[in-house]
Structures are given as C-alpha cells and as structure tokens.
Design a protein around this motif. Structure first.
Motif, PDB file in Angstrom:
ATOM      1  N   THR A 409      46.322  32.683  52.075  1.00 30.96           N
ATOM      2  CA  THR A 409      47.082  31.647  52.103  1.00 30.96           C
ATOM      3  C   THR A 409      45.943  30.598  52.974  1.00 30.96           C
ATOM      4  O   THR A 409      44.732  30.461  52.319  1.00 30.96           O
ATOM      5  N   ARG A 411      45.270  26.024  52.520  1.00 27.95           N
ATOM      6  CA  ARG A 411      46.285  24.452  53.179  1.00 27.95           C
ATOM      7  C   ARG A 411      45.999  23.555  51.684  1.00 27.95           C
ATOM      8  O   ARG A 411      45.180  23.683  51.085  1.00 27.95           O
ATOM      9  N   VAL A 414      49.742  17.612  50.226  1.00 28.33           N
ATOM     10  CA  VAL A 414      51.189  17.806  49.452  1.00 28.33           C
ATOM     11  C   VAL A 414      51.617  16.513  48.733  1.00 28.33           C
ATOM     12  O   VAL A 414      50.363  15.341  49.359  1.00 28.33           O
ATOM     13  N   ASN A 429      44.082  21.939  47.115  1.00 30.51           N
ATOM     14  CA  ASN A 429      44.251  23.102  47.792  1.00 30.51           C
ATOM     15  C   ASN A 429      42.263  22.451  48.242  1.00 30.51           C
ATOM     16  O   ASN A 429      41.908  21.950  47.505  1.00 30.51           O
ATOM     17  N   PHE A 437      54.790  24.831  44.806  1.00 30.34           N
ATOM     18  CA  PHE A 437      55.484  25.792  45.208  1.00 30.34           C
ATOM     19  C   PHE A 437      57.084  24.954  45.869  1.00 30.34           C
ATOM     20  O   PHE A 437      57.632  24.238  45.822  1.00 30.34           O
ATOM     21  N   THR A 440      61.170  22.188  50.732  1.00 33.01           N
ATOM     22  CA  THR A 440      61.120  22.549  51.509  1.00 33.01           C
ATOM     23  C   THR A 440      61.876  21.020  52.512  1.00 33.01           C
ATOM     24  O   THR A 440      60.725  20.554  52.682  1.00 33.01           O
ATOM     25  N   ILE A 443      59.563  18.777  54.518  1.00 32.00           N
ATOM     26  CA  ILE A 443      58.083  18.987  53.936  1.00 32.00           C
ATOM     27  C   ILE A 443      57.800  18.062  53.055  1.00 32.00           C
ATOM     28  O   ILE A 443      58.591  17.628  52.377  1.00 32.00           O
ATOM     29  N   VAL A 449      49.621  22.385  54.507  1.00 33.85           N
ATOM     30  CA  VAL A 449      50.924  22.434  54.687  1.00 33.85           C
ATOM     31  C   VAL A 449      49.818  23.521  54.307  1.00 33.85           C
ATOM     32  O   VAL A 449      49.262  23.676  53.475  1.00 33.85           O
ATOM     33  N   TYR A 450      50.679  24.962  54.499  1.00 34.86           N
ATOM     34  CA  TYR A 450      49.854  26.229  54.367  1.00 34.86           C
ATOM     35  C   TYR A 450      51.195  26.991  53.499  1.00 34.86           C
ATOM     36  O   TYR A 450      52.246  27.076  53.236  1.00 34.86           O
ATOM     37  N   VAL A 451      50.335  27.063  52.349  1.00 38.54           N
ATOM     38  CA  VAL A 451      51.163  28.077  51.421  1.00 38.54           C
ATOM     39  C   VAL A 451      50.788  29.373  50.857  1.00 38.54           C
ATOM     40  O   VAL A 451      49.515  29.852  50.930  1.00 38.54           O
ATOM     41  N   THR A 464      54.950  29.874  48.576  1.00 35.76           N
ATOM     42  CA  THR A 464      55.856  29.265  49.285  1.00 35.76           C
ATOM     43  C   THR A 464      55.032  29.082  50.348  1.00 35.76           C
ATOM     44  O   THR A 464      54.348  29.730  51.057  1.00 35.76           O
ATOM     45  N   ALA A 465      55.609  28.252  51.091  1.00 31.68           N
ATOM     46  CA  ALA A 465      54.987  27.366  51.908  1.00 31.68           C
ATOM     47  C   ALA A 465      55.590  27.634  53.295  1.00 31.68           C
ATOM     48  O   ALA A 465      56.942  28.290  53.292  1.00 31.68           O
TER      49      ALA A 465
END
Length: 467
Positions: A409, A411, A414, A429, A437, A440, A443, A449-451, A464-465
């Motif tokens: 995962t 961070r 975006v 990152n 990703f 959604t 977002i 966001v964490y992906v 995927t977020a």
C-alpha cells in the motif's frame, strides 16, 4: 492560457515527454502574452517569474500564439537539439509575424544568454533577447520594441534571486509548485554551459523561501519542489545550509510534501539525509546525477568526485533512508570514452539500480571547457549503441524497482485524471512513482489517498484506492 511545451530535458529533471498547458489568473488589460518553455524545471520556474512581472504590467495570457501580442520562448542550451527546436519554433512564429508585424517575439533564458546579439543579427524574427537575470527589465525592453528598436539585456547578476516576486503558478493544477531557492552554478563541469548562461551561485534568503511555502499552503497547495542547479550548495550568509532550509520548509505544514532537485554527489551530506529521514513529509527521492561510472571520465568532466566517492554516497542513502528512490543523469560517449569505461557506467547502474534515469549521447556545447580542450572523438554510431545499452539496462532497473511495490500500500497525492482515461486518477507516491487507479466517488485532486498496488509496468504502478 500560457502554453509550456516540455520538449527537452536536462540534468535538472523535467519529466520526460510531457507537455503542460496552464492557465494563470487573467488581468483585464487587452495585451496578450504567450510563453513557451523548454528544458529544465528552473526554466519553468523562471517562466512563472516572467508571467508575474508582465501580469503586473496588464498582460492577459493566451494559449494561442496566433492571437498574442507578445510571444516568448524560454530556452535551453544543454544540448544542440534543444537549440534546433527553438530555431524551428521561431520559424513557425515568423509566419504569424509576417501577417501581424506588430507581434513581438522574444527569446529568454539560457540560449538567449549564450547567443546574445546573434539572435537579433541572424534571426530576423526576434525582437527582444533577455537573459535569466534580466527579467525585471522586460517591461522596458518591450517598450523599446514598441518604439521600433530591437532590445537586449543579457547581463548576469551576482545578486538577483527574484526573491520578492510572487510567481504566477503556471502548471494550473493548484496542487504542486516550484520554489527556486538559489540561482546560478559554481560547478564548472566541462560539458555544461549553465555556469556561463546562469552565472555564479547565489542563495535566497531562507525566510523568503519559507514565506513562499506558507503562501502556497494557504492557497491549498500540497507539494513544493525546491529548485537549484545544485541545492546541496545552498548557503545563506554562511549560516543556513540546505539541510536546515529543508527542515524549515518541512515544518511549514505536515501536510505539505517537500521535494528538491538537483543534488550534486560531491556536496550531498549525511545531514541532508538524516533530515529527510526525520521528516515524513520530505519525500524519499533523490536525483543524484552520476554522468559516468568511470573515474577517469569523471575527471575529464570535472565532476570533482570519483567512482568510489559516488558509491559511498549511494551507500549512505541506502543506510540512512532505506526506501529512498534514486534517479540519475548519464552521458553516453563522452570525449575519449573507451568501451571499458562505458562498461564501468553499466556496472554502476547495476550497483545502484536506479529508479529512474535521464540518459543522452554527449553533445558538444560551444564555449564549454570540453569544447575548448577535449576532442569529441567517439563516433555517433558508437554513442548511439552505448546509449541504447544504457537505456535497456535502465528500463530493466525501473521495472525491478516498481515491482517492489506490488502487493503493498502506498500513499499517493492525487494530481488528477490519468492521461489515458478519464475513468482513472493518477498521482505520485513518496518515491516519485506514478500511480494510476480507478476513479472513485469522494476522491479528488489534491487529496492524499492510500492505494493497494496490484501490478506495474516499467513506468507506472497500477492499483486500487482504499476508501
């Protein structure tokens, strides 16, 4: 809209192959300005200074040079093909100028400084030539042209830092921004024109840098990149060094992500590395140009470090910041480089396993030490073959580094929609890897966001977020 075409890259690290179209605030005066920038991040930061100076003079901005009253190209002299692209672009602007003789066409930046009055003498389409330290003079120079004269100011300064000018942010995303912390370069690398086109090093007052960072945070920006030809040599009045400045900016806000470029292997200190390790919001990413993996070639380049010194700095980074990404610049086929010395560069790449790289064939630049004292004697076909081997190895290394993120995962800040699909979002990152990703609800650009990373290519992480 000011259109910044990112058409050529240097060791200062502009992103490969991008074209940025930006839209700063518009004034209500009728005159229109178009700026096109080539080369490094420092040039893009300078274009923000130019836009600010002329915005204060009442200029609107446009993304269509055919409707502009003033067209500027902010130029790069690092390689010959960059200069050739500028000349080709000037020819395109000439067609418009023939239809609209009142159009003012100007050349700014490093190429302007290097060629000086030759532009006015040889390039009939150019009205004004302005070097990197003379942008404050632009309103007066434009006035001279409007009075029927050609205008030029390429004087270099030992004091100018533009510290008091609030740049017009040109990338338009409201998320990331450049902050120039110093200008010029004292490193006389034998292949490089920068010391001749940008002058001697001088550092900005750290308080002005911190104030600019605070202003950006207040405007909603989430990331800044501190810029200098050699950030590690930043020094204010012999008191504040780069490690201390880096910490000062990091302390502005824990939500402000901090990057910097470019570091020099001879100057990067453990103090800088420990500062990065100490602050979560300083990105674990260092651009550390090696140029060559062979000590004899490094000496000819006047890089002032050896192969062993460089490897020591890599070891220090790996020890103090274990998950730090490292990128580099490499020149293939420098003067007198043998096949064995080329192999030393390849073995250095194996030792470091760079995350990213910017690689080029050697291009002799007039006026440099190499052009005056060394012979560009490596055949072009040999240069190209060596470059191809370097590129293949780097692609393998980039894929290896990104594969380490699969299943983990990360961070991500975006930045906006992916270039390939509006259905996807993208951002970078901490290690500067691009992450894509699916979009959604909830977002948006500017959020962290964490992906979950599911797979990767040699250039991108895909995932995927996690909501």
């Amino acid at each position: 809209m000011i259109d910044l075409q990112l058409t050529d890259k240097t060791h200062d690290e502009a992103r490969q192959g991008e074209a940025l179209v930006i839209e700063p605030p518009r004034s209500r005066n009728g005159r229109k300005l178009y700026i096109e920038s080539y080369g490094c991040q420092m040039n893009f930061a300078d274009s923000e200074i130019v836009a600010s100076i002329l915005f204060d003079q009442g200029f609107e901005t446009t993304g269509d040079y055919q409707e502009a009253d003033v067209v500027f190209i902010n130029t790069c002299s690092i390689r010959e093909n960059a200069e050739q692209r500028v000349r080709n672009r000037l020819s395109q602007f000439g067609a418009v100028k023939r239809r609209n003789p009142k159009l003012i066409v100007g050349v700014l930046g490093c190429m302007a400084e290097r060629l000086k009055s030759k532009f006015l003498e040889e390039e009939k389409l150019v009205d004004v030539v302005v070097g990197p330290d003379a942008y404050r003079d632009l309103p007066q120079l434009i006035g001279q042209v409007e009075e029927g004269q050609k205008a030029i100011n390429v004087l270099l300064s030992r004091e100018e830092t533009y510290a008091d000018i609030s740049p017009v942010r040109l990338n338009g995303n409201g998320i990331t921004a450049f902050i120039s912390i110093m200008r010029g370069c004292d490193n006389m690398c034998s292949f490089c024109v920068v010391p001749f086109t940008r002058g001697r090093e001088r550092s900005r007052d750290p308080e002005s840098v911190v104030a600019e960072a605070r202003e950006l945070v207040s405007q909603g920006y989430k990331e800044v990149t501190l810029l200098g030809q050699n950030v590690d040599s930043y020094k204010w009045n012999g008191i504040v060094n780069f490690a201390q400045l880096l910490e000062m900016v990091a302390l502005v806000s824990p939500d402000l992500r901090v990057r910097f470029s470019t570091s020099h292997p001879k100057d990067i200190t453990d103090e800088v590395l420990y500062t990065i390790a100490r602050h979560d919001n300083i990105c674990n990413y260092i651009h550390l140009p090696v140029q060559s993996g062979n000590t004899r070639i490094l000496e000819l380049m006047n890089r002032t470090y050896t192969r062993e010194w460089y490897m020591n700095r890599i070891d220090a980074i790996r020890t103090i910041i274990p998950d730090c990404a490292i990128s580099t610049d490499i020149i293939a086929g420098f003067c007198t480089e043998t096949e064995e010395e080329h192999q030393d560069t390849l073995s250095m790449m194996d030792y470091v396993r760079y995350d990213y790289g910017f690689m080029f064939c050697y291009s002799e630049r007039p006026g440099t030490l190499a052009a005056r004292k060394l012979t560009d004697d490596v055949p072009e076909e040999v240069k190209k073959r060596r470059l191809s081997e370097i590129l293949v190895k780097q692609q393998e290394s980039s894929l290896f580094r990104l594969q380490q993120f699969v299943g983990k995962t990360v961070r991500v800040l975006v930045e906006g929609p992916s270039k390939k699909s509006e259905k996807d979002l993208c951002g970078r990152n901490d290690q500067n890897a691009m992450v894509v990703f699916p979009a959604t609800d909830g977002i948006e650009a500017g959020q962290y966001v964490y992906v979950q990373v599911d797979r990767c290519t040699s250039a991108t992480l895909l995932g995927t977020a996690l909501i």
